[in-house]
Design an enzyme around this catalytic site. Structure first.
Site, mmCIF file in Angstrom:
data_model
loop_
_atom_site.group_PDB
_atom_site.id
_atom_site.type_symbol
_atom_site.label_atom_id
_atom_site.label_comp_id
_atom_site.label_asym_id
_atom_site.label_seq_id
_atom_site.Cartn_x
_atom_site.Cartn_y
_atom_site.Cartn_z
ATOM 1 N N SER A 167 0.813 -1.198 0.000
ATOM 2 C CA SER A 167 0.000 0.000 0.000
ATOM 3 C C SER A 167 0.853 1.257 0.000
ATOM 4 C CB SER A 167 -0.949 -0.044 1.196
ATOM 5 O OG SER A 167 -1.942 0.939 1.076
ATOM 6 N N HIS A 207 -7.964 -4.883 -0.374
ATOM 7 C CA HIS A 207 -6.734 -4.116 -0.179
ATOM 8 C C HIS A 207 -5.846 -4.679 0.925
ATOM 9 C CE1 HIS A 207 -4.148 -0.633 -0.524
ATOM 10 N NE2 HIS A 207 -4.224 -0.459 0.782
ATOM 11 N N ASP A 256 -9.007 -3.040 -5.715
ATOM 12 C CA ASP A 256 -8.987 -3.896 -4.526
ATOM 13 C C ASP A 256 -9.973 -3.434 -3.455
ATOM 14 O OD1 ASP A 256 -7.828 -1.693 -3.301
ATOM 15 O OD2 ASP A 256 -5.799 -2.495 -3.352
#
Length: 455
Positions: free
Chosen positions: A100, A332, A307
Site C-alpha cells: 500500500s 486491499h 482492490d
C-alpha cells in the site's frame, strides 16, 4: 454505497524481505495484536516455511502513517535499517516488499536517495500501492472522515468524525489525492447536486462535476467553518493549503523517481472488487444548498475495478520499468493473505524450492511431458511432424476451467500458403486435444504436420 472498512491502516505499512541464507537479506513490519494491524501475520508464517528467519533473514520497518512519505526522519531511519540489514547479512543485497502506501515511501526514498537504494537493494516488490492515488476514498475522507470498522465494533474504536479531524492534518492523506498530471482512462470526479437560481428567478437543480484540481476550491469552502474542540476551546481546522503544497512537491518526487541500474521491480495490484473512483453528494431530489453542509452528507461512489480501496489503474501506473505486473483478486488488506500472492512471492524471490515452470500471471505450472519432431526431405517434398504434450498443474482448483463434460475438447486448424514469385506450396495441419481437469491437473496434446512442395 457507504464507506468500506477496506480503507484503513493497510495503506500505511511497508514490508521488506528477502531470500534465506544463500540469498539477500530481509526486513518485515512489526506486528501488533489487533487483526486490522496484524495483517502481515499470514505472510510471515508462509515465508518462514520457505526458510526465512525473523531477526536473521526477515526484518520489519514501521513508521508513522500520518506523516509524509518523504519525511526526512523516516527516510533516514529507512537508510539506517537497510545498512544494518546489509551488514548483518554479510554484504548481501536486500529484497524489499512494500504494501500500500509503503510503496510511495519506497519510491520517494528511491528518488531522493538513489545511491543508497542502488547500494543495498536487489529487488523491490510493491503490493497494492496507490501510485496515482486513491481518489474516491480520499475525497470523501476530507469531507466526511473514515470508519476503520463497522457495526457494533465502532463503539470500541475511534469515531468516524474524530478520524476526520485527525486525517485532515495528515500530510500522507494529501499525498494520496488523485495524481494531478496522470492521464486517467476515466477522470475521477467530485460531483455535487446543487440548487441554483434559474434565469427566471426560480430554483433549479443541476449536477456540477469537478476534476481533481478543481475540487480543491470545494474542499476549501466545505471545510472553511470546520473546528476542533481542544481543551474546551474551538480551534479552526480548515483544509490545509500548506500541506497541500507539500504534497504537490511529493508528487513531483514520485514522478521523477527512476529505478537505479541493476535493480528489478515487480508490481502486484488488486483486482475484481468495486473500488470508489468518483464521489457524488446530494441528489436531484435533495440538492446541496450550502457547501459547508457536505460534511454531514453521505457520499455515493462511482466504482471501477480495483482492490476495494485503490483502483487497479492507479496501482498499475508505477511509472517504472517493471519486470512484471500481475493482478491478484483480493481486498486491499486481505490480499496479503492470498495464496496466489504467496506463490508469486515465492517464485520471484526464488525462495524454498521454486518451480521454474510456474506462471505468476495465470497462477499455474506448465510442465512439458513429451516432445517429438521428425523431418523428411526427398525430391522437393519436405514433411515435418510435431508432437507436444503438457500438463497444467494448479494449486487453486478454481483457476482451471471446470466443464460438465468429461470428454476431451478437440480443436483443429489448417493453413496453406502458395509462394508469389516461386512455385512453392506449403500446408500445415494441427490438432489440439484438451483433456478435462482432474485433481488440479489438465493434460494437453498437440499434433501437427507440415508439408512443403518445391516444384
Amino acid at each position: 454505497m457507504g464507506l468500506k472498512s477496506g480503507f484503513g491502516f493497510a495503506f500505511w505499512r511497508p514490508i521488506i524481505s528477502s531470500v534465506p541464507s544463500s540469498g539477500p537479506a530481509s526486513i518485515l513490519l512489526p506486528i501488533i495484536g489487533r487483526e486490522c494491524v496484524y495483517y502481515f501475520h499470514d505472510m510471515i508464517v508462509e515465508m518462514t516455511k520457505w526458510g526465512f528467519q525473523e531477526g536473521k533473514t526477515l526484518f520489519g520497518f514501521g513508521y508513522d502513517f500520518r506523516q509524509s512519505n518523504r519525511l526526512q526522519d523516516t527516510l533516514d531511519r529507512l537508510a539506517s535499517k537497510l545498512e544494518m540489514v546489509y551488514k548483518a547479512s554479510g554484504g548481501k543485497k536486500i529484497n524489499i516488499i512494500s504494501h500500500s502506501m509503503g510503496g510511495l515511501l519506497v519510491k520517494c526514498f528511491m528518488g531522493l536517495h538513489s545511491d543508497v537504494f542502488e547500494k543495498y537493494v536487489k529487488n523491490w516488490i510493491a503490493i497494492a500501492a496507490p501510485f496515482r492515488g486513491a481518489p474516491g476514498y480520499i475525497a470523501s475522507t476530507f469531507l466526511n472522515g473514515v470508519s476503520f470498522v463497522e457495526g457494533w465494533e465502532q463503539n470500541f474504536f475511534i469515531s468516524k468524525w474524530s478520524m476526520h479531524q485527525l486525517l485532515i492534518e495528515c500530510p500522507s492523506i494529501y499525498e494520496l489525492m488523485a495524481c494531478p498530471n496522470f492521464h486517467w482512462q476515466h477522470m475521477p470526479l467530485l460531483e455535487i447536486w446543487r440548487e441554483k437560481e434559474g434565469c427566471d428567478g426560480s430554483p433549479r437543480t443541476i449536477l456540477e462535476s469537478y476534476h481533481p484540481g478543481e475540487s480543491i476550491d470545494i474542499f476549501k469552502e466545505a471545510l472553511s467553518g470546520n473546528t476542533v474542540d481542544y481543551g474546551g476551546e474551538n480551534l479552526p481546522l480548515p483544509f490545509n493549503l500548506e500541506i497541500l503544497e507539500w504534497a504537490r512537491h511529493t508528487h513531483k518526487v514520485l514522478a521523477q523517481a527512476k529505478l537505479p541500474p541493476g535493480i528489478k521491480f515487480y508490481n502486484i495490484y488488486g483486482i475484481n472488487l468495486e473500488t470508489p473512483h468518483s464521489v457524488s453528494y446530494g441528489s436531484e431530489e435533495t440538492p446541496i444548498t450550502d457547501l459547508q453542509d457536505l460534511r454531514f452528507y453521505q457520499p455515493t461512489y462511482v466504482c471501477v475495478d480495483g482492490d476495494g480501496t485503490v483502483p487497479s489503474e492507479s496501482a498499475k501506473a508505477d511509472g517504472l520499468d517493471a519486470e512484471a505486473r500481475v493482478g491478484v483478486s483480493g481486498e486491499h488488506r486481505g490480499i496479503l493473505c492470498e495464496p496466489h500472492l504467496f506463490r508469486i512471492l515465492k517464485h520471484w524471490l526464488k525462495a524454498g524450492n521454486p518451480d521454474p515452470f510456474y506462471n505468476p500471471v495465470n497462477d499455474y505450472v506448465i510442465l512439458p511431458t513429451a516432445f517429438e519432431m521428425e523431418s523428411l526431405c526427398e525430391k522437393g517434398l519436405q514433411v515435418t511432424s510435431l508432437k507436444e504434450e503438457w500438463e497444467i498443474v494448479s494449486e487453486d482448483q478454481d483457476s482451471l476451467d471446470n466443464t460438465a463434460s468429461k470428454d476431451p475438447l478437440v480443436n483443429s486448424i489448417s493453413v496453406s500458403k502458395r509462394g508469389k514469385k516461386q512455385p512453392t506450396r506449403s500446408e500445415v495441419d494441427a490438432t489440439a486435444i484438451v483433456h478435462p481437469q482432474n485433481e488440479g491437473k489438465q493434460h494437453i496434446k498437440l499434433n501437427a504436420i507440415s508439408v512443403s512442395v518445391d516444384a
